[in-house]
Design an enzyme around this catalytic site. Structure first.
Site, PDB file in Angstrom:
ATOM      1  N   GLU A 182       0.783  -1.246   0.000  1.00 54.23           N
ATOM      2  CA  GLU A 182       0.000   0.000   0.000  1.00 54.23           C
ATOM      3  C   GLU A 182       0.812   1.293   0.000  1.00 54.23           C
ATOM      4  OE1 GLU A 182      -2.592  -0.388   3.384  1.00 54.23           O
ATOM      5  OE2 GLU A 182      -3.784  -1.950   2.429  1.00 54.23           O
ATOM      6  N   GLU A 207      -6.420 -10.652  -0.784  1.00 54.80           N
ATOM      7  CA  GLU A 207      -7.284 -10.339   0.374  1.00 54.80           C
ATOM      8  C   GLU A 207      -8.743 -10.244  -0.057  1.00 54.80           C
ATOM      9  OE1 GLU A 207      -5.781  -6.989   2.633  1.00 54.80           O
ATOM     10  OE2 GLU A 207      -3.702  -7.482   2.185  1.00 54.80           O
TER      11      GLU A 207
HETATM   12  C1  GLA Z   1      -5.081  -4.212   4.487  1.00 56.08           C
HETATM   13  C2  GLA Z   1      -3.923  -5.063   4.939  1.00 56.08           C
HETATM   14  C3  GLA Z   1      -4.379  -6.296   5.655  1.00 56.08           C
HETATM   15  C4  GLA Z   1      -5.498  -6.005   6.617  1.00 56.08           C
HETATM   16  C5  GLA Z   1      -6.601  -5.290   5.934  1.00 56.08           C
HETATM   17  C6  GLA Z   1      -7.714  -4.982   6.911  1.00 56.08           C
HETATM   18  O1  GLA Z   1      -5.654  -4.652   3.350  1.00 56.08           O
HETATM   19  O2  GLA Z   1      -3.051  -5.425   3.895  1.00 56.08           O
HETATM   20  O3  GLA Z   1      -3.313  -6.835   6.357  1.00 56.08           O
HETATM   21  O4  GLA Z   1      -5.025  -5.260   7.694  1.00 56.08           O
HETATM   22  O5  GLA Z   1      -6.086  -4.091   5.434  1.00 56.08           O
HETATM   23  O6  GLA Z   1      -8.041  -6.037   7.730  1.00 56.08           O
END
Ligand code: GLA
Length: 444
Positions: free
Chosen positions: A234, A345
């Protein structure tokens, strides 16, 4: 799911299911230890997970599906097998907190359907470095204070499970360099919370030390278990610029040097076959996508040619956005640039305006949305002109009851805390939802 289809699957999978269930739960012989047994003194309260107790399903229906020890269905196809054979996805993953290890039913779901595990928080810098300033002045002293208890507990559990059951569940390492969940003292003089930010030279040393120490800890203790690391998470904004909030920015003042260096260090210190990932959310937004692609191209020239480079698409999607064409364009752009693409994710927030009343309709919309995304995966994976393919789909949580989207969270891709959320493939009682069947039966 229609009953005929269900019965066909049932007869095919029942024997395998029975064998696996017996192998996993044979009393005394194959039991895997709980977190408490591995680390009895450790405080488990750090998990961000919604601690809602998992209700055990007791159905009164005479034709109720066969169930495992604590209520999961054991006569349905394993998701990882379905995605491997139907979509060419070699790893199907799930994020879990270490507290999940004590929940037999939940872990039975994990080991049945997934062959890749991501720690929800346990490998993040804040967990390993500790939130509070450590009263040390050198990296040598800091090294003594690192806490791998939670991450090791998960890695021990998986290692034991694999040994006992002959499985090959592996782990995605998540995450080395991130602006969130990384203590501010790590960036400041004398490791204090109110010290000045250190120079870039000093921070380069700290970063190199951190990446080396952490990755080598796991490589040495659990050889081959971690096959991918999210090296940087990020650090690009939706505009395509480098992130301008957080402590990495405070030290490097807008230079992307730390991103490139992080990959160089990871390349130096991780086992040679570990895949190194840049991972981000809103990864389908064109300006951000293009900036990530440029970073990947630059990183490629700065690490050894043999090293596999990965693009991590987080996939925290809404029901309406991003559009299918945006997801496909992004997946294609990453697959043209990186050696592999992982959806790292995946979860889907509820429809706009959903008030929680017509759950059946919402689940049907969600199933269609998951199917739409999976169709893109299949399309990308069938395209031999691309350098990389989508080799992993990881879901951010086992089941709806424990999703991070249940409550407000300020991290990117989060929910508002008001709309009812049911973002995953298994419901609050660990039962498969229409979205699960949309993926498993996607060719029908
Ligand atoms: C981001 C992070 C994850 C997690 C999510 C929220 O996407 O990469 O590790 O913390 O936020 O749960």
């Amino acid at each position: 799911m229609n009953k005929r289809k269900y019965l066909i699957i049932l007869s095919g999978a029942a024997i395998t299911a029975g064998v696996i269930a017996a192998a996993v739960y044979l009393p005394g012989r194959n039991r895997v230890k709980t977190p408490a047994e591995y680390a009895p003194e450790h405080d488990t309260s750090m998990s961000e997970e919604n601690e809602t107790a998992v209700e055990k399903t007791v159905s009164s229906d005479a034709e109720k599906p066969a169930q495992g020890t604590d209520g999961i269905q054991t006569d349905i196809p394993a998701l990882h097998n379905a995605l491997a054979s139907g979509g060419g996805v070699s790893h199907t993953g799930v994020a879990i907190p270490w507290t999940a290890l004590t929940d037999t039913a939940r872990m039975e779901l994990v080991t049945r359907h997934f062959n890749s595990i991501t720690c929800e928080n346990e490998m993040k810098p804040e967990t390993i470095l500790g939130h509070y300033a450590p009263r040390v002045t050198t990296l040598y002293e800091l090294e003594e204070k690192l806490d791998f208890t939670a991450a090791d507990t998960v890695a021990d559990w998986i290692t034991d499970y694999n040994t006992v059951n002959g499985t090959e569940i592996r782990m995605r390492g998540h995450v080395l360099i991130w602006h969130n969940q990384t203590p501010t003292w790590f960036f400041r003089e004398n490791f204090t919370i109110d010290g000045d930010f250190v120079t870039t030279e000093e921070m380069n040393q700290r970063m190199e030390w951190y990446i080396k120490t952490v990755t080598q800890h796991f490589d040495q203790k659990y050889p081959g278990l971690i096959y991918a690391w999210d090296v940087v998470n990020e650090q690009v904004m939706d505009s395509g610029e480098i992130r301008t909030d957080g402590d990495w920015y405070h030290v490097y003042q807008g230079s992307g040097e730390y991103i490139i260096r992080a990959f160089q260090y990871a390349d130096l210190y991780t086992a040679p076959d570990t895949i190194l990932f840049y991972n981000d959310y809103n990864e389908c937004t064109p300006a951000k996508r293009d900036a990530i692609v440029s970073f990947l191209e630059e990183i490629r020239t700065e690490i050894s040619p043999e090293r596999k480079l990965g693009a991590g698409m987080q996939g925290h999607h809404d029901m309406e956005t991003p559009s299918a064409s945006m997801i496909e364009a992004a997946a294609r752009a990453y697959a043209e640039t990186a050696d592999t693409v992982h959806i790292t994710e995946l979860d889907i927030k509820s429809s706009m305006g959903f008030d929680g009343t017509d759950l059946d309709a919402e689940f049907a919309r969600q199933a269609a949305r998951y199917a739409e995304i999976y169709d893109i995966v299949k399309k990308i994976n069938a395209d031999d002109t691309l350098m990389g393919h989508i080799d992993n789909i990881t879901f951010w949580g086992t089941h709806d009851a424990v999703s991070w989207l249940k409550t407000f969270n300020s991290v990117g891709g989060s929910a508002d805390g008001k709309t009812p959320q049911y973002p995953l493939l298994f419901d609050e009682q660990l039962q498969p939802k229409p979205a699960f069947w949309a993926l498993v039966n996607s060719d029908e």
